[in-house]
Design a protein around this motif. Sequence first.
Motif, short mmCIF file in Angstrom:
data_model
loop_
_atom_site.label_atom_id
_atom_site.label_comp_id
_atom_site.label_asym_id
_atom_site.label_seq_id
_atom_site.Cartn_x
_atom_site.Cartn_y
_atom_site.Cartn_z
N LYS A 52 46.27 -13.92 -5.20
CA LYS A 52 45.82 -13.24 -6.41
C LYS A 52 44.57 -12.42 -6.11
O LYS A 52 43.84 -12.73 -5.17
N ILE A 53 44.31 -11.43 -6.98
CA ILE A 53 43.17 -10.54 -6.76
C ILE A 53 41.84 -11.31 -6.72
O ILE A 53 40.97 -11.00 -5.92
N GLN A 54 41.73 -12.37 -7.56
CA GLN A 54 40.44 -13.07 -7.58
C GLN A 54 40.15 -13.76 -6.25
O GLN A 54 39.01 -13.91 -5.86
N LYS A 55 41.22 -14.14 -5.53
CA LYS A 55 41.01 -14.78 -4.22
C LYS A 55 40.44 -13.73 -3.24
O LYS A 55 39.52 -14.02 -2.49
N VAL A 56 40.99 -12.52 -3.31
CA VAL A 56 40.51 -11.45 -2.42
C VAL A 56 39.04 -11.17 -2.70
O VAL A 56 38.20 -11.09 -1.80
N LEU A 57 38.72 -11.06 -4.00
CA LEU A 57 37.33 -10.74 -4.38
C LEU A 57 36.37 -11.86 -3.97
O LEU A 57 35.28 -11.60 -3.46
N THR A 58 36.81 -13.10 -4.19
CA THR A 58 35.95 -14.23 -3.82
C THR A 58 35.74 -14.26 -2.31
O THR A 58 34.63 -14.44 -1.82
N ASP A 59 36.84 -14.04 -1.55
CA ASP A 59 36.72 -14.04 -0.08
C ASP A 59 35.79 -12.94 0.39
O ASP A 59 34.95 -13.14 1.27
N LEU A 60 35.93 -11.76 -0.22
CA LEU A 60 35.08 -10.63 0.19
C LEU A 60 33.62 -10.90 -0.15
O LEU A 60 32.72 -10.62 0.63
N GLU A 61 33.41 -11.49 -1.33
CA GLU A 61 32.03 -11.79 -1.74
C GLU A 61 31.40 -12.80 -0.79
O GLU A 61 30.27 -12.65 -0.36
N THR A 62 32.19 -13.83 -0.44
CA THR A 62 31.68 -14.85 0.48
C THR A 62 31.36 -14.24 1.84
O THR A 62 30.31 -14.48 2.42
N LEU A 63 32.29 -13.39 2.31
CA LEU A 63 32.10 -12.72 3.60
C LEU A 63 30.83 -11.87 3.59
O LEU A 63 30.00 -11.93 4.49
N ALA A 64 30.67 -11.08 2.52
CA ALA A 64 29.51 -10.19 2.43
C ALA A 64 28.23 -11.01 2.35
O ALA A 64 27.25 -10.74 3.05
N THR A 65 28.25 -12.06 1.52
CA THR A 65 27.05 -12.87 1.34
C THR A 65 26.67 -13.56 2.64
O THR A 65 25.51 -13.60 3.02
N ASN A 66 27.67 -14.08 3.34
CA ASN A 66 27.38 -14.78 4.59
C ASN A 66 26.87 -13.84 5.66
O ASN A 66 26.29 -14.27 6.65
N ARG A 67 27.10 -12.55 5.47
CA ARG A 67 26.54 -11.58 6.42
C ARG A 67 25.23 -11.01 5.91
O ARG A 67 24.74 -10.00 6.40
N GLY A 68 24.69 -11.62 4.87
CA GLY A 68 23.38 -11.21 4.36
C GLY A 68 23.44 -9.95 3.51
O GLY A 68 22.41 -9.33 3.23
N LEU A 69 24.64 -9.54 3.07
CA LEU A 69 24.74 -8.34 2.24
C LEU A 69 24.78 -8.76 0.78
O LEU A 69 25.22 -9.85 0.45
N THR A 70 24.31 -7.90 -0.10
CA THR A 70 24.41 -8.20 -1.52
C THR A 70 25.65 -7.50 -2.04
O THR A 70 25.71 -6.27 -2.05
N PRO A 71 26.67 -8.24 -2.42
CA PRO A 71 27.90 -7.59 -2.84
C PRO A 71 27.79 -7.04 -4.26
O PRO A 71 28.45 -7.50 -5.17
N THR A 72 26.91 -6.04 -4.44
CA THR A 72 26.65 -5.54 -5.79
C THR A 72 27.90 -4.97 -6.46
O THR A 72 28.05 -5.05 -7.65
N SER A 73 28.79 -4.37 -5.65
CA SER A 73 29.95 -3.77 -6.28
C SER A 73 30.95 -4.82 -6.74
O SER A 73 31.94 -4.51 -7.36
N MET A 74 30.68 -6.08 -6.38
CA MET A 74 31.62 -7.13 -6.77
C MET A 74 30.92 -8.22 -7.57
O MET A 74 31.27 -9.37 -7.50
N ARG A 75 29.86 -7.85 -8.25
CA ARG A 75 29.15 -8.83 -9.06
C ARG A 75 30.13 -9.45 -10.06
O ARG A 75 31.03 -8.76 -10.55
N PRO A 76 29.98 -10.74 -10.39
CA PRO A 76 30.92 -11.38 -11.29
C PRO A 76 31.18 -10.58 -12.58
O PRO A 76 32.29 -10.49 -13.03
N ASP A 77 30.11 -9.95 -13.11
CA ASP A 77 30.29 -9.20 -14.35
C ASP A 77 31.29 -8.07 -14.15
O ASP A 77 32.06 -7.73 -15.03
N ASP A 78 31.24 -7.47 -12.94
CA ASP A 78 32.11 -6.34 -12.67
C ASP A 78 33.58 -6.72 -12.60
O ASP A 78 34.44 -5.94 -12.91
#
Length: 280
Positions: A52-78
Motif C-alpha cells: 500500500k502507498i502508506q507503506k512506501v511513504l513510511t519506508d521512505l520517511e524512515t530511510l530519509a530520517t535515518n540518513r539525517g534528512l528531514t523528509p519535509t515533503s512527506m510530513r504526516p500532515d501532507d
Amino acid sequence: MCLVVVEKGFSCKGVQEQIEELSRESGKPADEFTVVLPLGYTEENYPFKSCKIQKVLTDLETLATNRGLTPTSMRPDDYAEFQMEDNGKHTSTKVNLVLLGMAGTGKSASGNTILKKNVFMSKPSSNPVTRECQVGETKINGIHFRVIDTPDIFDDELKSSDKEKHVKRCKELCESEACVYVLVMHVSRFTDGERDILTKLEKAFWNKVSEKTVILFTRGNDLKQTEVTFEDFLNSSIPSLKDIIEKCGNRCVVFENNSPDSDQVEKLVSSVMSVAENGK
Ligand SMILES: Nc1nc2c(ncn2[C@@H]2O[C@H](COP(=O)(O)OP(=O)(O)OP(=O)(O)O)[C@@H](O)[C@H]2O)c(=O)[nH]1
Ligand SMILES: [Mg+2]
C-alpha cells in the motif's frame, strides 16, 4: 526501490506484462518490482509483489530520517489522506515514543523489542553505540507508533552543540503528534549520573516532561534470577530513584530484551497511552 503505481480497476495480466517490459528495459529482475496498490485495495494473492502507498511513504520517511534528512515533503500532515486503515477509515492516532537514557542502558534494544525487529544497532560497548537519532515505525493495537532511538544526551562529555542537535531533532520528529518520553534505565544499576536525570531532561525538553514520561527498566531477568518481583524492586529502591519514579506518576515497566514477549510491550503501550491522550 522499483515501484509500479497502478490505478483502480487494473488488470493483473496487464500489470504483469508491464513489469516484464520494465524488467527488460531496465535490466532489473522482475521480482524486484513492487506494485503500489490504489487506495482501498489490500495485498492479496497477486502474482506480483504489492504494497500500500502508506507503506512506501513510511519506508521512505524512515530511510530519509535515518540518513539525517528531514523528509519535509512527506510530513504526516501532507499524506494524511493516505493514512487509511484497511476498512478505508482514517487512522488519526500516531504517537511518538522518544527513548532516552544513559549509554548502554538498552534504549536501542528496547526500541527493537517494541518494533519486533532489529532496526537499531544494539551491542555491548564501552563507547556509546547510537550516535544519531534514528526512527522506526510500527503499529500496535491499531495505533501507529514512531519509535525514536537517541544517543545518550546526558553524557557530560557530549559537546553541548551535539546535545542541542539531538534534542532539536527529537523535537522536530515529535512536532505534530502526541509525544511520550521513555526513560530507559538498567534495573540492577542506578548510577550517580542518573540521580539528576529528570532535571536534565526537563532542561533539555520541557519543564513538565515528567508528566509525559514512562520509566522502562531493562534486564528484567536480573530480577527473576534473584527472585525479586518488580513491585518489590520498586518499593525497595533508594530514595533518589523513588523520587524519579514518583515524579513520573509511578509509570514503570520492565523489559527483558533478550527474551522479548508481547506482554511487556502491551504494558508499555497501556502506560504510554494513559499519558499520550491528555495534555500537550
Ligand atoms: N540481558 C539483557 N541485556 C540487555 C537488555 N537490554 C539491553 N541489553 C544489552 O545491553 C547492551 C547495550 O544495549 P543497547 O541497546 O546498545 O544500549 P543503548 O542504551 O542503546 O546504548 P547507546 O546506544 O550506547 O546509548 C547490549 O549488549 C544489549 O544486548 C536486557 O533487557 N537484557
Ligand atoms: Mg543505542
